[in-house]
Scaffold this motif. Structure first.
Motif, PDB file in Angstrom:
ATOM      1  N   GLU A   1      -5.996  -8.072  24.095  1.00 25.49           N
ATOM      2  CA  GLU A   1      -6.560  -9.306  24.655  1.00 25.49           C
ATOM      3  C   GLU A   1      -8.065  -9.221  24.874  1.00 25.49           C
ATOM      4  O   GLU A   1      -8.808 -10.165  24.602  1.00 25.49           O
ATOM      5  CB  GLU A   1      -5.869  -9.644  25.991  1.00 25.49           C
ATOM      6  CG  GLU A   1      -4.495 -10.226  25.859  1.00 25.49           C
ATOM      7  CD  GLU A   1      -3.425  -9.161  25.670  1.00 25.49           C
ATOM      8  OE1 GLU A   1      -2.248  -9.534  25.605  1.00 25.49           O
ATOM      9  OE2 GLU A   1      -3.762  -7.962  25.591  1.00 25.49           O
TER      10      GLU A   1
ATOM     11  N   ASP B   1      -0.355  -9.868  30.194  1.00 18.08           N
ATOM     12  CA  ASP B   1      -0.955  -9.475  28.923  1.00 18.08           C
ATOM     13  C   ASP B   1       0.019  -8.582  28.159  1.00 18.08           C
ATOM     14  O   ASP B   1       1.111  -8.263  28.634  1.00 18.08           O
ATOM     15  CB  ASP B   1      -2.288  -8.743  29.138  1.00 18.08           C
ATOM     16  CG  ASP B   1      -2.186  -7.619  30.167  1.00 18.08           C
ATOM     17  OD1 ASP B   1      -1.204  -6.849  30.094  1.00 18.08           O
ATOM     18  OD2 ASP B   1      -3.070  -7.513  31.036  1.00 18.08           O
TER      19      ASP B   1
ATOM     20  N   ARG C   1       1.046 -11.809  23.007  1.00 17.81           N
ATOM     21  CA  ARG C   1      -0.302 -12.233  22.624  1.00 17.81           C
ATOM     22  C   ARG C   1      -0.304 -13.490  21.763  1.00 17.81           C
ATOM     23  O   ARG C   1      -1.348 -14.104  21.583  1.00 17.81           O
ATOM     24  CB  ARG C   1      -1.003 -11.107  21.854  1.00 17.81           C
ATOM     25  CG  ARG C   1      -1.215  -9.826  22.637  1.00 17.81           C
ATOM     26  CD  ARG C   1      -2.076  -8.861  21.849  1.00 17.81           C
ATOM     27  NE  ARG C   1      -2.067  -7.532  22.455  1.00 17.81           N
ATOM     28  CZ  ARG C   1      -1.480  -6.475  21.928  1.00 17.81           C
ATOM     29  NH1 ARG C   1      -0.829  -6.587  20.768  1.00 17.81           N
ATOM     30  NH2 ARG C   1      -1.506  -5.306  22.539  1.00 17.81           N
TER      31      ARG C   1
END
Length: 578
Positions: free
Chosen positions: A568, A337, A98
């Motif tokens: 996210e 992700d 991230r």
């Protein structure tokens, strides 16, 4: 080993590698394809690719060689290699994904806002990658020498050319395809011969793997020596000799020679025929474990000093060093992700757990099926030569060729990931992050380790790679753990900790590589430095950060910490493109 079959197997691996590299070039359109495959790699493909690059020379050859010579204490390596991903899963994988960074230096600068920390991190990436690359290239040279009798530098050159070509062709896209293919090839190449080895061991009456003394030859055994060897005889034995022994030449018909207690030197190309039941001599620098020591944990196997400290230091280096390996971490930037990054890590744990059962089998069976490797000192070749020793004829030759293909896949896939990680750092920091710059950086990244690999003989591959893990554990592990989970880390604290931990571990690595193994506490602390360099790095980072709290920019730190720790869909993490 049949040279023709061996060379065919190596050619197939290299041809497939080049083929995937060319295919990856067709898929690579944007700059982000070269650096992180546009962050579109699925968890299973990414886990396969991580397994492909992580299962290096140490995994495929070195673990088996160390277990053969030194016994159960050496299981610390595969345990640490696998367990390191548990720490990676719990502490690093998702937040690092991230963060939006492409490389470890990117993360360091983004988290701390310091170009100085970024430069030090860039240097450490290159140092760790090169330390890791050298034993890969040396293992390639050993494999090609075993397969075809070629000089050792030839294998290093072949692998270096192949991996630089793949990296320059399609960057991370190409490397991902190559490494995913190589993982499944390696698993097949080590699992299929292992099954036949177990059957051969059972058909021989399941001879005991341990005994009260050193291993003995189970039958009349011809030992062919490729390089000059000085070996130690503990029990006098009469052997048939062809070639040079102790400075005397013996004709092709062979002569009977009495070997007394003590050291003897055999010339390259010589053959020694030992009778059944004779105690196996060992290379002077090897000092393998006796049967009792081999099976007993913390027994000081092989004459190693302070075994308790050494084992725990190996575990610490491999356990914490995994998260500091640049070629492993860069793969998590390719996940879509943070959730995918965690799934990738879980799959890696499963794949590695299956694989690491097998080198241990080779090491254990090597004690009874190929004890002559203790005499020649080439214990790292156990995976390559055991199939043909245990199974005569074409079947054994095919199994040996399959093992050789897996070994070369290990070198190529690991070296590919290392080249890409170094090239990404060099291209971003010095060549403005362009595709053309990445290609030039890939070429430059392969030259120093190739020179080092061809100029030095090196340590056993698992020991050599263990030192690279020690440097990673002493530098990037504290930076990542504190940078992700402690907002109080400052740029000055990180800089001092990286220099202290990474510098001390690097000095220990250099001294050990130049001097070789030694005895006593001083030698043990240098050969296995992680147990003291990792705490030193953490202590320095925390202490200096507490003393320099005024350097923290609260708004910047809060923004970065939120990006790393919020999912996210909540945090809307920004993804940067070079």
């Amino acid at each position: 080993m049949n040279p023709t079959l061996g060379l065919v197997a190596l050619f197939v691996v290299l041809a497939a590698t080049v083929g995937f590299g060319v295919y990856g070039l067709r898929l690579s359109r944007a700059t982000s394809d070269f650096y992180v495959a546009s962050r579109q790699v699925s968890p299973l493909m990414n886990a396969s690719a991580i397994g492909g690059e992580y299962l290096s020379a140490a995994s495929f050859l070195g673990v088996a060689g160390l277990v053969l010579a030194y016994g159960v204490d050496m299981l610390a390596y595969p345990v640490g290699y696998t367990a390191g991903y548990l720490v990676l899963l719990l502490l690093v994988a998702a937040p690092l994904r991230r963060s939006g960074a492409y490389t470890l230096p990117d993360f360091a600068e983004e988290r701390l806002g310091s170009t100085a920390v970024r430069r030090v991190a860039s240097v450490l990436v290159a140092v760790i990658a090169w330390l890791y690359l050298v034993p890969q290239l040396q293992g390639a040279g050993l494999t090609l020498q075993t397969v075809a009798g070629a000089p050792r530098w030839a294998g290093a050159v072949v692998v270096a050319v192949a991996v630089v070509g793949v990296a320059t062709a399609g960057g991370m896209r190409s490397v991902t395809l190559v490494q995913g293919f190589h993982f499944w090839l390696k698993l097949t190449a080590i699992a299929v011969p292992a099954l036949f080895l177990l059957l051969a061991w059972r058909s021989a009456g399941s001879p005991a793997l341990t005994g009260p003394d050193v291993p003995h030859f189970g039958h009349t055994t011809v030992v062919r020596v490729q390089d000059p060897v000085r070996f130690d005889v503990r029990s006098p034995v009469t052997v048939q000799v062809r070639g040079g022994l102790d400075g005397l030449a013996h004709g092709p018909a062979g002569e009977r020679v009495q070997l007394g207690d003590g050291d003897h030197t055999v010339a390259a190309g010589a053959e020694l025929t030992f009778p059944a039941g004779a105690a196996v001599p060992h290379q002077v620098d090897l000092t393998p474990a006796t049967g009792a020591q081999w099976a007993a944990p913390l027994s000081g196997a092989g004459g190693r000093s302070h075994p308790l400290y050494a084992v725990y230091s190996i575990l610490l280096a491999t356990f914490l060093g995994t998260m500091g390996l640049p070629h492993v971490l860069v793969r998590f930037y390719t996940n879509p992700d943070g959730h995918a990054a965690r799934r990738t890590t879980l799959l890696v744990l499963v794949l590695l757990s299956v694989f690491y059962l097998l080198p241990t089998v080779y090491g254990a069976l090597g004690r009874v099926l190929a004890p002559q490797l203790l005499l020649t000192g080439q214990t790292d070749t156990a995976v390559l030569v055991l199939p043909q020793i245990a199974r005569a004829g074409l079947g054994g030759q095919l199994l040996a060729a399959l093992a050789a293909a897996g070994a070369f896949a290990a070198f190529v896939s690991t070296a590919s990931g290392l080249i890409v990680s170094v090239a990404g750092v060099v291209a971003q920091d010095l060549l403005r992050g362009s595709t053309r710059g990445f290609r030039w950086a890939s070429l430059a990244a392969g030259v120093p380790p190739l020179v080092m690999a061809t100029a030095t003989s090196g340590l056993p591959v698992a020991d050599a790679i263990g030192l690279a893990f020690a440097v990673a554990a002493s530098s990037f592990c504290p930076l990542l753990v504190l940078g992700i989970w402690w907002r109080g880390l400052t740029d000055l604290g990180a800089l001092c900790g990286l220099i202290t931990g990474g510098g001390l571990a690097a000095v220990a690595v250099v001294v050990t590589s130049v001097r070789g193994p030694g005895r006593g506490w001083a030698a043990t602390l240098l050969e296995q430095p992680a147990a003291w360099t990792v705490p030193a790095a953490f202590t320095v980072m925390i202490t200096v950060s507490l003393l320099s709290r005024h350097r923290i920019s609260s708004a910047h730190v809060d923004r970065v910490m939120l990006r790393m720790h919020l999912p996210e869909e909540v945090g809307g993490a920004q993804q940067r493109t070079p």
